[in-house]
Motif scaffolding. Structure first.
Motif, PDB file in Angstrom:
ATOM      1  N   TRP A   1      12.760  34.687  63.841  1.00 48.11           N
ATOM      2  CA  TRP A   1      12.456  33.251  63.734  1.00 48.11           C
ATOM      3  C   TRP A   1      12.358  32.631  65.121  1.00 48.11           C
ATOM      4  O   TRP A   1      11.447  31.847  65.389  1.00 48.11           O
ATOM      5  CB  TRP A   1      13.536  32.528  62.924  1.00 48.11           C
TER       6      TRP A   1
ATOM      7  N   SER B   1       9.712  24.250  60.810  1.00 51.25           N
ATOM      8  CA  SER B   1      11.170  24.144  60.909  1.00 51.25           C
ATOM      9  C   SER B   1      11.693  23.071  59.971  1.00 51.25           C
ATOM     10  O   SER B   1      12.708  23.258  59.292  1.00 51.25           O
ATOM     11  CB  SER B   1      11.577  23.816  62.352  1.00 51.25           C
TER      12      SER B   1
ATOM     13  N   PHE C   1       9.158  29.459  55.695  1.00 52.83           N
ATOM     14  CA  PHE C   1      10.064  30.398  56.352  1.00 52.83           C
ATOM     15  C   PHE C   1       9.397  31.755  56.549  1.00 52.83           C
ATOM     16  O   PHE C   1       9.420  32.318  57.644  1.00 52.83           O
ATOM     17  CB  PHE C   1      11.334  30.562  55.526  1.00 52.83           C
TER      18      PHE C   1
ATOM     19  N   ALA D   1      11.153  24.247  56.174  1.00 51.59           N
ATOM     20  CA  ALA D   1      12.081  25.313  55.788  1.00 51.59           C
ATOM     21  C   ALA D   1      13.526  24.871  55.885  1.00 51.59           C
ATOM     22  O   ALA D   1      14.390  25.358  55.157  1.00 51.59           O
ATOM     23  CB  ALA D   1      11.854  26.549  56.658  1.00 51.59           C
TER      24      ALA D   1
ATOM     25  N   LEU E   1      20.554  29.503  54.582  1.00 47.27           N
ATOM     26  CA  LEU E   1      19.194  29.141  54.189  1.00 47.27           C
ATOM     27  C   LEU E   1      18.747  29.946  52.972  1.00 47.27           C
ATOM     28  O   LEU E   1      18.114  29.408  52.064  1.00 47.27           O
ATOM     29  CB  LEU E   1      18.229  29.380  55.355  1.00 47.27           C
TER      30      LEU E   1
ATOM     31  N   VAL F   1      15.283  24.858  58.995  1.00 49.93           N
ATOM     32  CA  VAL F   1      15.867  25.811  59.924  1.00 49.93           C
ATOM     33  C   VAL F   1      15.975  25.189  61.309  1.00 49.93           C
ATOM     34  O   VAL F   1      15.033  24.541  61.777  1.00 49.93           O
ATOM     35  CB  VAL F   1      15.012  27.096  60.026  1.00 49.93           C
TER      36      VAL F   1
ATOM     37  N   ARG G   1       9.474  25.691  50.972  1.00 52.84           N
ATOM     38  CA  ARG G   1      10.422  26.092  52.021  1.00 52.84           C
ATOM     39  C   ARG G   1      10.364  27.604  52.236  1.00 52.84           C
ATOM     40  O   ARG G   1      10.367  28.084  53.371  1.00 52.84           O
ATOM     41  CB  ARG G   1      11.842  25.679  51.645  1.00 52.84           C
TER      42      ARG G   1
END
Length: 223
Positions: free
Chosen positions: A105, A116, A156, A119, A133, A121, A152
């Motif tokens: 990531w 970001s 990701f 998702a 997550l 994150v 999401r």
């Protein structure tokens, strides 16, 4: 197995389980695949018991991936059981590879973007962040907006796929920088890069499946 295993949410009828073990008709398995996925989702959405959510979240650990695979893994990608199967496998993969995924990531998303935010994150996630997550995406599918959970998951997997492409390129560049002094090492690096790119392509395909599933869900056509 054992007596300490938590009770299963939305258990299948024993006759259905026996039929699966004995080889049911493919059409019957397909119908049960769709019915069981819908029943599981409906049960959690109408329950106020947090333990029910937890049991569904850990379905792979408590029931076993083989049992879920037998019922859902052959379902169409653009169906509810097909999407749920991929969400469960995504969670399992994320939790089992938390370290490498956190690193990928950071390679794929060195600067925070809309991915970001979608998702959920941080720019530099830790292993624990990846685990949280993974649980958050799957639980969100059951207790939140199903389409948002799929979006999401798509955001990701897209970023991790990009991280794989970056890593593949770096490996080839490092091997090439050594010139002709280590041809075997360069060949090995290119082979490893090809594998990374293949995994990345599969992840991108999965991301598109999640996005399409979100679209179908909003139109009331994901069954």
């Amino acid at each position: 197995m054992g007596a300490s295993r938590p009770s299963r949410p939305a258990q299948l009828d024993p006759a259905v389980a026996d039929g699966l073990a004995g080889g049911m008709d493919p059409q019957a398995i397909s119908e049960m695949s769709h019915l069981s996925a819908a029943a599981l989702l409906d049960r959690v959405r109408h329950s106020e018991d947090p333990e029910v959510v937890q049991r569904v979240l850990t379905l792979v650990e408590t029931v076993g991936v083989d049992e879920i695979a037998e019922l859902w893994s052959d379902a169409e990608p653009d169906s509810l059981p097909g999407v749920l199967w991929r969400l469960y496998m995504l969670r399992t993969w994320m939790r089992s590879n938390r370290d490498s995924i956190a690193r990928l990531w950071r390679l794929g998303e060195p600067v925070a973007t809309t991915a970001s935010a979608i998702a959920g994150v941080d720019q530099a996630p830790t292993e624990d962040d990846i685990v949280r997550l993974a649980d958050s995406i799957l639980s969100g599918a059951f207790v939140g907006d199903f389409a948002v959970a799929l979006e999401r998951a798509a955001a990701f997997t897209d970023v991790v796929a990009l991280g794989l492409r970056v890593e593949a390129r770096r490996r080839v560049q490092r091997a090439t920088a050594n010139g002709g002094s280590a041809p075997e090492a360069e060949q090995a690096a290119r082979a490893q890069a090809a594998k990374l790119l293949h995994t990345g392509a599969n992840l991108m395909s999965t991301a598109r499946t999640f996005e399409h599933g979100a679209h179908l869900w909003r139109r009331g056509r994901l069954e």
